[in-house]
Each structure stands twice: as C-alpha cells, then as structure tokens.
Design a protein around this motif. Structure first.
Motif, PDB file in Angstrom:
ATOM      1  N   PRO A  62       0.830  -1.215   0.000  1.00 38.83           N
ATOM      2  CA  PRO A  62       0.000   0.000   0.000  1.00 38.83           C
ATOM      3  C   PRO A  62       0.863   1.263   0.000  1.00 38.83           C
ATOM      4  O   PRO A  62       2.026   1.228   0.396  1.00 38.83           O
ATOM      5  CB  PRO A  62      -0.806  -0.117   1.293  1.00 38.83           C
ATOM      6  CG  PRO A  62       0.011  -0.963   2.182  1.00 38.83           C
ATOM      7  CD  PRO A  62       0.827  -1.868   1.309  1.00 38.83           C
ATOM      8  N   PRO A  63       0.277   2.385  -0.433  1.00 39.91           N
ATOM      9  CA  PRO A  63       1.015   3.657  -0.381  1.00 39.91           C
ATOM     10  C   PRO A  63       1.210   4.113   1.061  1.00 39.91           C
ATOM     11  O   PRO A  63       0.664   3.519   1.991  1.00 39.91           O
ATOM     12  CB  PRO A  63       0.099   4.616  -1.146  1.00 39.91           C
ATOM     13  CG  PRO A  63      -1.262   4.013  -1.064  1.00 39.91           C
ATOM     14  CD  PRO A  63      -1.062   2.533  -0.975  1.00 39.91           C
ATOM     15  N   GLU A  64       1.973   5.158   1.233  1.00 41.47           N
ATOM     16  CA  GLU A  64       2.207   5.707   2.571  1.00 41.47           C
ATOM     17  C   GLU A  64       0.917   6.283   3.144  1.00 41.47           C
ATOM     18  O   GLU A  64       0.109   6.865   2.425  1.00 41.47           O
ATOM     19  CB  GLU A  64       3.267   6.811   2.514  1.00 41.47           C
ATOM     20  CG  GLU A  64       4.681   6.298   2.317  1.00 41.47           C
ATOM     21  CD  GLU A  64       5.166   5.444   3.470  1.00 41.47           C
ATOM     22  OE1 GLU A  64       5.032   5.869   4.639  1.00 41.47           O
ATOM     23  OE2 GLU A  64       5.651   4.333   3.197  1.00 41.47           O
ATOM     24  N   MET A  65       0.756   6.099   4.448  1.00 44.42           N
ATOM     25  CA  MET A  65      -0.400   6.660   5.162  1.00 44.42           C
ATOM     26  C   MET A  65      -0.048   8.056   5.654  1.00 44.42           C
ATOM     27  O   MET A  65       1.105   8.312   5.985  1.00 44.42           O
ATOM     28  CB  MET A  65      -0.700   5.812   6.407  1.00 44.42           C
ATOM     29  CG  MET A  65      -1.497   4.576   6.157  1.00 44.42           C
ATOM     30  SD  MET A  65      -3.261   4.874   6.114  1.00 44.42           S
ATOM     31  CE  MET A  65      -3.652   5.340   7.775  1.00 44.42           C
ATOM     32  N   PRO A  66      -1.038   8.934   5.778  1.00 45.48           N
ATOM     33  CA  PRO A  66      -0.781  10.225   6.439  1.00 45.48           C
ATOM     34  C   PRO A  66      -0.351   9.964   7.889  1.00 45.48           C
ATOM     35  O   PRO A  66      -0.739   8.960   8.481  1.00 45.48           O
ATOM     36  CB  PRO A  66      -2.135  10.932   6.401  1.00 45.48           C
ATOM     37  CG  PRO A  66      -2.915  10.250   5.341  1.00 45.48           C
ATOM     38  CD  PRO A  66      -2.397   8.847   5.286  1.00 45.48           C
ATOM     39  N   SER A  67       0.425  10.856   8.420  1.00 42.70           N
ATOM     40  CA  SER A  67       1.005  10.683   9.755  1.00 42.70           C
ATOM     41  C   SER A  67      -0.056  10.390  10.820  1.00 42.70           C
ATOM     42  O   SER A  67      -1.138  10.967  10.816  1.00 42.70           O
ATOM     43  CB  SER A  67       1.783  11.935  10.141  1.00 42.70           C
ATOM     44  OG  SER A  67       2.247  11.809  11.467  1.00 42.70           O
ATOM     45  N   LYS A  68       0.311   9.483  11.725  1.00 44.08           N
ATOM     46  CA  LYS A  68      -0.615   9.092  12.788  1.00 44.08           C
ATOM     47  C   LYS A  68      -0.661  10.154  13.892  1.00 44.08           C
ATOM     48  O   LYS A  68      -1.701  10.411  14.484  1.00 44.08           O
ATOM     49  CB  LYS A  68      -0.178   7.742  13.366  1.00 44.08           C
ATOM     50  CG  LYS A  68      -1.124   7.200  14.414  1.00 44.08           C
ATOM     51  CD  LYS A  68      -0.721   5.830  14.877  1.00 44.08           C
ATOM     52  CE  LYS A  68      -1.738   5.320  15.878  1.00 44.08           C
ATOM     53  NZ  LYS A  68      -1.575   3.918  16.188  1.00 44.08           N
ATOM     54  N   HIS A  69       0.476  10.748  14.166  1.00 46.00           N
ATOM     55  CA  HIS A  69       0.561  11.690  15.292  1.00 46.00           C
ATOM     56  C   HIS A  69       0.440  13.127  14.799  1.00 46.00           C
ATOM     57  O   HIS A  69       1.399  13.708  14.307  1.00 46.00           O
ATOM     58  CB  HIS A  69       1.880  11.477  16.046  1.00 46.00           C
ATOM     59  CG  HIS A  69       2.031  10.068  16.527  1.00 46.00           C
ATOM     60  ND1 HIS A  69       1.295   9.564  17.574  1.00 46.00           N
ATOM     61  CD2 HIS A  69       2.786   9.042  16.073  1.00 46.00           C
ATOM     62  CE1 HIS A  69       1.608   8.291  17.760  1.00 46.00           C
ATOM     63  NE2 HIS A  69       2.511   7.948  16.859  1.00 46.00           N
ATOM     64  N   VAL A  70      -0.762  13.667  14.919  1.00 51.27           N
ATOM     65  CA  VAL A  70      -1.010  15.064  14.559  1.00 51.27           C
ATOM     66  C   VAL A  70      -1.901  15.687  15.630  1.00 51.27           C
ATOM     67  O   VAL A  70      -2.513  14.983  16.426  1.00 51.27           O
ATOM     68  CB  VAL A  70      -1.706  15.199  13.172  1.00 51.27           C
ATOM     69  CG1 VAL A  70      -0.803  14.731  12.057  1.00 51.27           C
ATOM     70  CG2 VAL A  70      -3.034  14.481  13.146  1.00 51.27           C
ATOM     71  N   ARG A  71      -1.977  16.988  15.585  1.00 45.64           N
ATOM     72  CA  ARG A  71      -2.881  17.687  16.502  1.00 45.64           C
ATOM     73  C   ARG A  71      -4.284  17.611  15.919  1.00 45.64           C
ATOM     74  O   ARG A  71      -4.597  18.295  14.943  1.00 45.64           O
ATOM     75  CB  ARG A  71      -2.446  19.137  16.663  1.00 45.64           C
ATOM     76  CG  ARG A  71      -1.122  19.263  17.357  1.00 45.64           C
ATOM     77  CD  ARG A  71      -0.801  20.734  17.534  1.00 45.64           C
ATOM     78  NE  ARG A  71       0.533  20.860  18.085  1.00 45.64           N
ATOM     79  CZ  ARG A  71       1.356  21.839  17.789  1.00 45.64           C
ATOM     80  NH1 ARG A  71       0.971  22.802  16.963  1.00 45.64           N
ATOM     81  NH2 ARG A  71       2.545  21.897  18.337  1.00 45.64           N
ATOM     82  N   ASN A  72      -5.117  16.794  16.522  1.00 42.73           N
ATOM     83  CA  ASN A  72      -6.453  16.539  15.978  1.00 42.73           C
ATOM     84  C   ASN A  72      -7.393  17.729  16.040  1.00 42.73           C
ATOM     85  O   ASN A  72      -8.431  17.710  15.423  1.00 42.73           O
ATOM     86  CB  ASN A  72      -7.101  15.367  16.729  1.00 42.73           C
ATOM     87  CG  ASN A  72      -6.549  14.046  16.275  1.00 42.73           C
ATOM     88  OD1 ASN A  72      -5.674  13.987  15.440  1.00 42.73           O
ATOM     89  ND2 ASN A  72      -7.085  12.977  16.834  1.00 42.73           N
ATOM     90  N   TRP A  73      -7.078  18.724  16.783  1.00 45.32           N
ATOM     91  CA  TRP A  73      -8.017  19.830  16.955  1.00 45.32           C
ATOM     92  C   TRP A  73      -7.720  21.005  16.015  1.00 45.32           C
ATOM     93  O   TRP A  73      -8.473  21.958  15.972  1.00 45.32           O
ATOM     94  CB  TRP A  73      -8.004  20.296  18.413  1.00 45.32           C
ATOM     95  CG  TRP A  73      -6.668  20.827  18.856  1.00 45.32           C
ATOM     96  CD1 TRP A  73      -6.262  22.117  18.793  1.00 45.32           C
ATOM     97  CD2 TRP A  73      -5.584  20.089  19.394  1.00 45.32           C
ATOM     98  NE1 TRP A  73      -4.984  22.235  19.252  1.00 45.32           N
ATOM     99  CE2 TRP A  73      -4.538  20.991  19.646  1.00 45.32           C
ATOM    100  CE3 TRP A  73      -5.384  18.742  19.705  1.00 45.32           C
ATOM    101  CZ2 TRP A  73      -3.310  20.605  20.174  1.00 45.32           C
ATOM    102  CZ3 TRP A  73      -4.170  18.366  20.230  1.00 45.32           C
ATOM    103  CH2 TRP A  73      -3.156  19.292  20.459  1.00 45.32           C
ATOM    104  N   VAL A  74      -6.610  20.945  15.240  1.00 45.37           N
ATOM    105  CA  VAL A  74      -6.262  22.040  14.331  1.00 45.37           C
ATOM    106  C   VAL A  74      -6.916  21.786  12.970  1.00 45.37           C
ATOM    107  O   VAL A  74      -6.589  20.805  12.308  1.00 45.37           O
ATOM    108  CB  VAL A  74      -4.728  22.168  14.177  1.00 45.37           C
ATOM    109  CG1 VAL A  74      -4.380  23.321  13.247  1.00 45.37           C
ATOM    110  CG2 VAL A  74      -4.070  22.330  15.542  1.00 45.37           C
TER     111      VAL A  74
END
Length: 176
Positions: A62-74
């Motif tokens: 599969p292709p790369e996934m978007p990063s798991k660790h982000v600020r979910n509230w922004v």
C-alpha cells in the motif's frame, strides 16, 4: 484477492468531530464511494484506516499513510489528513487491478464475481452433456383431471374448485 469489473471512485469530502463522554473526542472521515453508478457513504475513524493499512501490507504494497501523530483539533491539520486519506484510497485503487477483499469490506462494497456474468453460468461447450440436461420431477400426481367437477358419486367435494366456481359464476352468493 478479488478483481473488480467496474471502476471504483472514492473521495473523502469532509470530516467531523465526534465527542464522546466515554473517551476523548475523535474525528470521523466521510468517504463517498461510487461504483457501477451507485453511490454510498461510509464513515471511518483514522484508527480504522490505520488497521486497514496494517492488513493490506500482508497482501499488497500500500502507499504511505498520512502521519498518525497530529494535533487533531487544528482544522488545517485535519484538512491535510483528509486530503492524505483520500489520496491513499485513490492510490490503492489506481495501483491495484485486483483489490483485496479487506479493502472492499472497508468501503462497504459488495463482492462481485471476478468473471463476467455471461461466463459465470458456464458455457455449454465446456460442460458435459449430462450436466446440461434438466431433470424434472412431479410434485403432485392426479388420478384424473383436477379441474373437472367431481362426479356425483364422489363422497368428498372439492372445496377449492367449488369456491372458484361460486366466486366466478355466483359472486353475490354468500359461502355456505
């Protein structure tokens, strides 16, 4: 693995925050799936995408996934994640002629046979003559024509036939 005969189009047009008293809030991504002229919507959390990614690694690259660790509230970060997930799904579809069952399940796509419908029944040339013959078995046997009125010496009258005849010829009569 499984061949899709119809092109599948996916988009992730939006996301929404889901607040729960049991756990801290999370984001739900809306996935629109268009296949064979029919469109439906599936909602998935990022964690479900992540689980899909781990399972897909077993059968395809599969292709790369978007990063798991982000600020979910922004909001800007969530928009980037939405776009990344959309690209992720679209890349899987573009790069794989055969889509894994787990991917189709994720998108709530019913599984279609990998052969065209005209071939799925089998062709008459390849089947043996014995298999292509139909067999019929009687369901009910009548000793005489069931649509004729019973003879006068018949001890039991045919209620069904009498009912039909009365209904057709004497619709105003009340049943006895």
């Amino acid at each position: 693995m499984f061949l899709t005969m119809f092109p599948v189009r996916v988009s992730v047009p939006s996301f929404r925050a889901e607040n729960s008293s049991i756990e801290k809030g999370y984001t739900v991504f809306k996935i629109e799936v268009l296949m064979n002229g029919r469109q439906h919507t599936v909602e998935k959390r990022y964690s479900e995408f992540h689980t899909l990614h781990k399972m897909l690694k077993k059968s395809i690259k599969p292709p790369e996934m978007p990063s798991k660790h982000v600020r979910n509230w922004v909001p800007k970060v969530l928009e980037q994640r939405r776009h990344g997930l959309e690209l992720y799904l679209q890349t899987i579809i573009m790069e794989n002629e055969v889509l894994p069952k787990i991917f189709l399940d994720f998108l709530n796509i019913r599984h279609f046979p990998s052969v065209p419908k005209t071939e799925s029944c089998g062709s008459f040339e390849t089947e043996s003559e014995e298999l292509s013959k139909l067999s019929h078995q009687p369901v009910m046997l009548f000793l005489r024509d069931p649509y004729l009125l019973p003879s006068t010496h018949d001890t039991f009258s045919n209620v069904v036939i009498e009912g039909v005849i009365h209904g057709v010829f004497y619709p105003d009569l009340q049943p006895r």
